[in-house]
Design a protein around this motif. Structure first.
Motif, PDB file in Angstrom:
ATOM      1  N   SER A 114      13.171 -18.431  39.390  1.00  0.00           N
ATOM      2  CA  SER A 114      12.531 -19.546  38.688  1.00  0.00           C
ATOM      3  C   SER A 114      11.111 -19.208  38.234  1.00  0.00           C
ATOM      4  O   SER A 114      10.630 -19.776  37.255  1.00  0.00           O
ATOM      5  N   GLY A 169      10.305 -16.293  37.100  1.00  0.00           N
ATOM      6  CA  GLY A 169      10.399 -15.258  36.080  1.00  0.00           C
ATOM      7  C   GLY A 169      10.012 -13.882  36.586  1.00  0.00           C
ATOM      8  O   GLY A 169       9.602 -13.020  35.811  1.00  0.00           O
ATOM      9  N   SER A 205      16.724 -15.604  33.845  1.00  0.00           N
ATOM     10  CA  SER A 205      15.870 -16.783  33.714  1.00  0.00           C
ATOM     11  C   SER A 205      16.366 -17.889  34.645  1.00  0.00           C
ATOM     12  O   SER A 205      17.467 -17.822  35.185  1.00  0.00           O
ATOM     13  N   TYR A 236      19.764 -19.405  34.223  1.00  0.00           N
ATOM     14  CA  TYR A 236      20.904 -18.720  34.822  1.00  0.00           C
ATOM     15  C   TYR A 236      21.373 -19.447  36.084  1.00  0.00           C
ATOM     16  O   TYR A 236      22.560 -19.558  36.343  1.00  0.00           O
TER      17      TYR A 236
END
Length: 176
Positions: free
Chosen positions: A153, A155, A161, A164
């Motif tokens: 979350s 990144g 991402s 997903y």
């Protein structure tokens, strides 16, 4: 209008921010301690609050929240009520892989029905973890799962991402 938005602040290098929302302070502290002790290749900044809205003072010192953890104690109906009251104050972008529900006290007899918490998580298309705080091995396992979710979350995993996580959740729901 939502009062907490995920993209209001710039991210910090190799750092992820977590907001722990829960009406029971002892539960929040145990989850925070487990998250801080879990092995991870990045730094974690944790902010704890009983619910939303957050007080306006200290806004400039708050980190960007990459993941919001909503803690629901199955021993307290007030905990579920506080969680429900906080969710409308979140920006809808948090519901795209940046929100997770933790149902605490899962092994004991409880006042809050598991199905109520499951329905809340399903309604917001967010993952739900059932955790027993009394067993260190359960807490360690949950903390490691949360670290993995936080890494996505925030990144910090190249090529993956937060969206997903949402697609994984949708595919697991369709198998039921």
């Amino acid at each position: 209008m939502s009062e907490l938005r995920p993209f209001d602040k710039l991210p910090l290098l190799n750092t992820a921010g977590v907001l722990l929302l829960g009406s029971e302070e002892g539960c929040r502290e145990r989850v925070a301690r487990a998250l801080l002790q879990a092995p991870k290749p990045f730094q974690v900044k944790i902010h704890m609050a009983p619910g939303l809205p957050l007080p306006p003072e200290g806004e400039h010192r708050r980190p960007r929240f990459d993941l919001v953890l909503v803690l629901v104690s199955l021993d307290s109906q007030a905990s579920l009520t506080a969680a429900r009251a906080s969710l409308p104050r979140l920006d809808p972008h948090y519901f795209l892989g940046k929100l997770c529900f933790l149902a605490l006290g899962a092994a004991r007899p409880h006042m809050v029905e598991r199905s109520a918490v499951r329905k809340l998580a399903d309604t917001h298309r967010s993952p739900l973890l059932f955790v027993q705080l009394d067993r260190p091995e359960d807490m360690d396992c949950a903390a490691q799962r949360l670290v993995n979710m936080l890494q996505v979350s925030a990144g910090l995993l190249p090529g993956i991402s937060a969206l997903y996580v949402g697609s994984l959740l949708q595919s697991s729901l369709s198998w039921d």
